[in-house]
Design a protein around this motif. Structure first.
Motif, mmCIF file in Angstrom:
data_model
loop_
_atom_site.group_PDB
_atom_site.id
_atom_site.type_symbol
_atom_site.label_atom_id
_atom_site.label_comp_id
_atom_site.label_asym_id
_atom_site.label_seq_id
_atom_site.Cartn_x
_atom_site.Cartn_y
_atom_site.Cartn_z
ATOM 1 N N SER A 59 51.893 45.254 41.829
ATOM 2 C CA SER A 59 50.565 45.700 42.264
ATOM 3 C C SER A 59 50.229 47.072 41.695
ATOM 4 O O SER A 59 49.070 47.373 41.455
ATOM 5 C CB SER A 59 50.472 45.710 43.787
ATOM 6 O OG SER A 59 51.260 46.739 44.332
ATOM 7 N N HIS A 64 43.949 45.082 38.200
ATOM 8 C CA HIS A 64 43.066 44.818 39.326
ATOM 9 C C HIS A 64 43.477 45.599 40.554
ATOM 10 O O HIS A 64 42.713 45.725 41.499
ATOM 11 C CB HIS A 64 43.061 43.321 39.653
ATOM 12 C CG HIS A 64 42.672 42.481 38.485
ATOM 13 N ND1 HIS A 64 41.394 42.484 37.958
ATOM 14 C CD2 HIS A 64 43.382 41.630 37.725
ATOM 15 C CE1 HIS A 64 41.344 41.664 36.928
ATOM 16 N NE2 HIS A 64 42.539 41.135 36.759
ATOM 17 N N ILE A 66 44.954 44.874 43.086
ATOM 18 C CA ILE A 66 45.124 44.122 44.324
ATOM 19 C C ILE A 66 45.494 42.675 43.993
ATOM 20 O O ILE A 66 44.696 41.766 44.150
ATOM 21 C CB ILE A 66 43.855 44.165 45.201
ATOM 22 C CG1 ILE A 66 43.412 45.603 45.417
ATOM 23 C CG2 ILE A 66 44.123 43.493 46.554
ATOM 24 C CD1 ILE A 66 42.116 45.751 46.167
ATOM 25 N N TRP A 68 47.371 40.905 45.638
ATOM 26 C CA TRP A 68 47.570 40.216 46.924
ATOM 27 C C TRP A 68 46.402 39.279 47.224
ATOM 28 O O TRP A 68 46.592 38.204 47.770
ATOM 29 C CB TRP A 68 47.695 41.241 48.057
ATOM 30 C CG TRP A 68 48.763 42.246 47.819
ATOM 31 C CD1 TRP A 68 48.612 43.471 47.254
ATOM 32 C CD2 TRP A 68 50.147 42.108 48.104
ATOM 33 N NE1 TRP A 68 49.807 44.111 47.172
ATOM 34 C CE2 TRP A 68 50.770 43.302 47.700
ATOM 35 C CE3 TRP A 68 50.917 41.098 48.667
ATOM 36 C CZ2 TRP A 68 52.136 43.505 47.843
ATOM 37 C CZ3 TRP A 68 52.277 41.315 48.804
ATOM 38 C CH2 TRP A 68 52.869 42.497 48.399
ATOM 39 N N LYS A 69 45.191 39.693 46.859
ATOM 40 C CA LYS A 69 44.022 38.847 47.106
ATOM 41 C C LYS A 69 44.109 37.542 46.325
ATOM 42 O O LYS A 69 43.710 36.496 46.816
ATOM 43 C CB LYS A 69 42.736 39.587 46.732
ATOM 44 C CG LYS A 69 42.347 40.638 47.719
ATOM 45 C CD LYS A 69 41.021 41.260 47.310
ATOM 46 C CE LYS A 69 40.609 42.348 48.276
ATOM 47 N NZ LYS A 69 39.350 42.974 47.889
ATOM 48 N N ALA A 70 44.632 37.602 45.116
ATOM 49 C CA ALA A 70 44.755 36.402 44.294
ATOM 50 C C ALA A 70 45.769 35.431 44.892
ATOM 51 O O ALA A 70 45.688 34.230 44.655
ATOM 52 C CB ALA A 70 45.172 36.773 42.877
ATOM 53 N N LEU A 72 46.294 34.992 48.191
ATOM 54 C CA LEU A 72 45.965 34.614 49.561
ATOM 55 C C LEU A 72 45.655 33.120 49.717
ATOM 56 O O LEU A 72 46.232 32.460 50.577
ATOM 57 C CB LEU A 72 44.782 35.455 50.064
ATOM 58 C CG LEU A 72 44.426 35.258 51.527
ATOM 59 C CD1 LEU A 72 45.602 35.636 52.424
ATOM 60 C CD2 LEU A 72 43.206 36.058 51.891
ATOM 61 N N ILE A 73 44.782 32.568 48.904
ATOM 62 C CA ILE A 73 44.423 31.150 49.041
ATOM 63 C C ILE A 73 45.616 30.244 48.742
ATOM 64 O O ILE A 73 45.896 29.323 49.520
ATOM 65 C CB ILE A 73 43.189 30.806 48.186
ATOM 66 C CG1 ILE A 73 41.966 31.505 48.780
ATOM 67 C CG2 ILE A 73 42.972 29.303 48.109
ATOM 68 C CD1 ILE A 73 40.715 31.398 47.956
#
Length: 125
Positions: A59, A64, A66, A68-70, A72-73
């Motif tokens: 990270s 980017h 972040i 972590w957002k990528a 999540l889904i």
């Protein structure tokens, strides 16, 4: 140099086969000793302790900032499957769990070749 690389690859392959072939037997044995949620908690705590530093480092290098957002889904999709996988030893024999797990690899490969055009060149090889 190539011989050392081949030897390391064979050792890694042997280790993977040993771990993956034995894990369902170990989980089946532990199913009589530990409740499913405790087993899930221990396994994911151990994985978190190993992977969290790597994710933190990634990270910091990510453009980017972040990643972590990528994740999540995919994590929300992955979590229910892992919960079902972790309770499987409480309801199924180890051989059936291994068979289903190996079938998952096959169907994942078929789905990848079918859905991702960029992976189809592997099929020709």
């Amino acid at each position: 140099m190539k011989d050392a690389s081949t030897a390391r690859g064979l050792i890694a392959l042997g280790a993977v086969l040993l771990i993956w072939s034995g894990i369902t037997v170990v989980l089946k044995h532990l199913a009589g000793l530990v409740d499913p949620w405790s087993m899930i908690g221990v396994r994911y705590t151990a994985v978190t302790l190993v992977l969290a530093p790597l994710l933190w480092q990634a990270s910091r290098r990510s453009p980017h900032r972040i990643p972590w957002k990528a994740a999540l889904i995919p994590a929300l999709i992955y979590a229910p499957g892992q919960i079902l996988w972790n309770i499987a030893p409480y309801h199924n024999p180890a051989a059936l769990i291994m068979f289903i797990g190996r079938c998952a690899f096959f169907f994942s490969a078929v789905a990848g070749f079918t859905l991702l055009a960029s992976e189809r060149w592997l099929l020709r090889k």
